[in-house]
Enzyme design. Structure first.
Site, short mmCIF file in Angstrom:
data_model
loop_
_atom_site.label_atom_id
_atom_site.label_comp_id
_atom_site.label_asym_id
_atom_site.label_seq_id
_atom_site.Cartn_x
_atom_site.Cartn_y
_atom_site.Cartn_z
N ASP A 8 0.32 -0.96 0.05
CA ASP A 8 -0.09 0.00 -0.32
C ASP A 8 0.95 1.32 -0.32
O ASP A 8 1.84 1.67 0.04
CB ASP A 8 -0.67 0.08 1.45
N CYS A 65 3.52 -3.15 4.17
CA CYS A 65 2.52 -2.03 4.19
C CYS A 65 2.94 -1.09 5.53
O CYS A 65 4.51 -0.90 5.81
CB CYS A 65 1.09 -2.25 5.07
N THR A 67 2.58 -0.71 8.65
CA THR A 67 3.52 -2.08 9.79
C THR A 67 4.20 -2.77 9.31
O THR A 67 4.39 -4.31 10.57
CB THR A 67 2.20 -2.07 10.80
N HIS A 98 11.24 -23.50 9.58
CA HIS A 98 10.12 -23.75 10.85
C HIS A 98 8.64 -24.03 9.95
O HIS A 98 7.58 -24.54 10.41
CB HIS A 98 9.67 -23.38 11.99
N HIS A 133 8.43 -30.19 11.74
CA HIS A 133 7.87 -29.07 11.43
C HIS A 133 7.14 -29.13 10.74
O HIS A 133 6.10 -28.85 9.57
CB HIS A 133 8.90 -28.03 10.32
C1 RB5 Z 1 -2.42 2.58 6.13
O1 RB5 Z 1 -1.93 4.14 7.11
C2 RB5 Z 1 -1.90 1.44 7.26
O2 RB5 Z 1 -2.56 1.56 8.44
C3 RB5 Z 1 -1.55 0.63 6.66
O3 RB5 Z 1 0.08 0.62 5.71
C4 RB5 Z 1 -0.53 -0.54 7.63
O4 RB5 Z 1 0.40 -0.07 8.35
C5 RB5 Z 1 -1.82 -0.94 8.19
O5 RB5 Z 1 -1.42 -2.50 9.01
#
Ligand code: RB5
Length: 143
Positions: A8, A65, A67, A98, A133
């Site tokens: 994203d 993304c 996080t 694993h 595993h």
């Molecule tokens: C987008 O702002 C953010 O929520 C997305 O990139 C991600 O971190 C979601 O888990």
């Protein structure tokens, strides 16, 4: 090896760096977007990358993304996908050994480019150990 990659807006910049790294390694890359830092929805990009892997159109997938959490959740909704969110090369090595992780998730706002490259290298170079595993991975695949 053919890698499908998607992000994203929160992972766009890191995706561009990783594509360059993968291409210099001679790996074929299928870039599924997003193609700018304009806001988009990570479930769309996580699932489209996961479907490429599940359908055998790519050998492995990488999703990014902000996080790495949301897009990994989206990828793991697809049957046959084992997507691991990694923040260190050690995690990448262990998830290959694993969990036979066929997708890697990274956080563009969490992990710097050099660390992400080291994580990706470890994930690409490490083989699944099988043995004890295998049965657990088989259980995942049945879910
Ligand atoms: C987008 O702002 C953010 O929520 C997305 O990139 C991600 O971190 C979601 O888990």
């Amino acid at each position: 090896m053919k890698i499908a990659i998607a992000s994203d807006h929160g992972g766009f910049e890191l995706k561009e760096h990783l594509i360059k790294f993968l291409e210099t390694e001679g790996i074929e890359v299928n870039d599924l977007g997003t193609y700018s830092d304009e806001s988009v929805d990570y479930p769309v990009f996580g699932s489209s990358c996961a479907l490429k892997v599940a359908q055998g159109k790519a050998d492995r997938g990488i999703v990014i993304c902000g996080t790495g959490i949301g897009i990994s959740i989206a990828a793991n909704k697809v049957k046959g996908i084992r997507c691991a969110l990694c923040t260190s090369p050690e995690m990448a090595e262990l998830t290959r050994k694993h969990n036979d992780a066929n997708m890697l998730a990274l956080g563009g706002r969490i992990t710097d480019t050099e660390t992400a490259i080291q994580i990706t290298k470890a994930w690409l170079e490490t083989e699944f150990e099988g043995g004890r595993h295998q049965r657990r991975v088989d259980m995942l695949n049945e879910m």
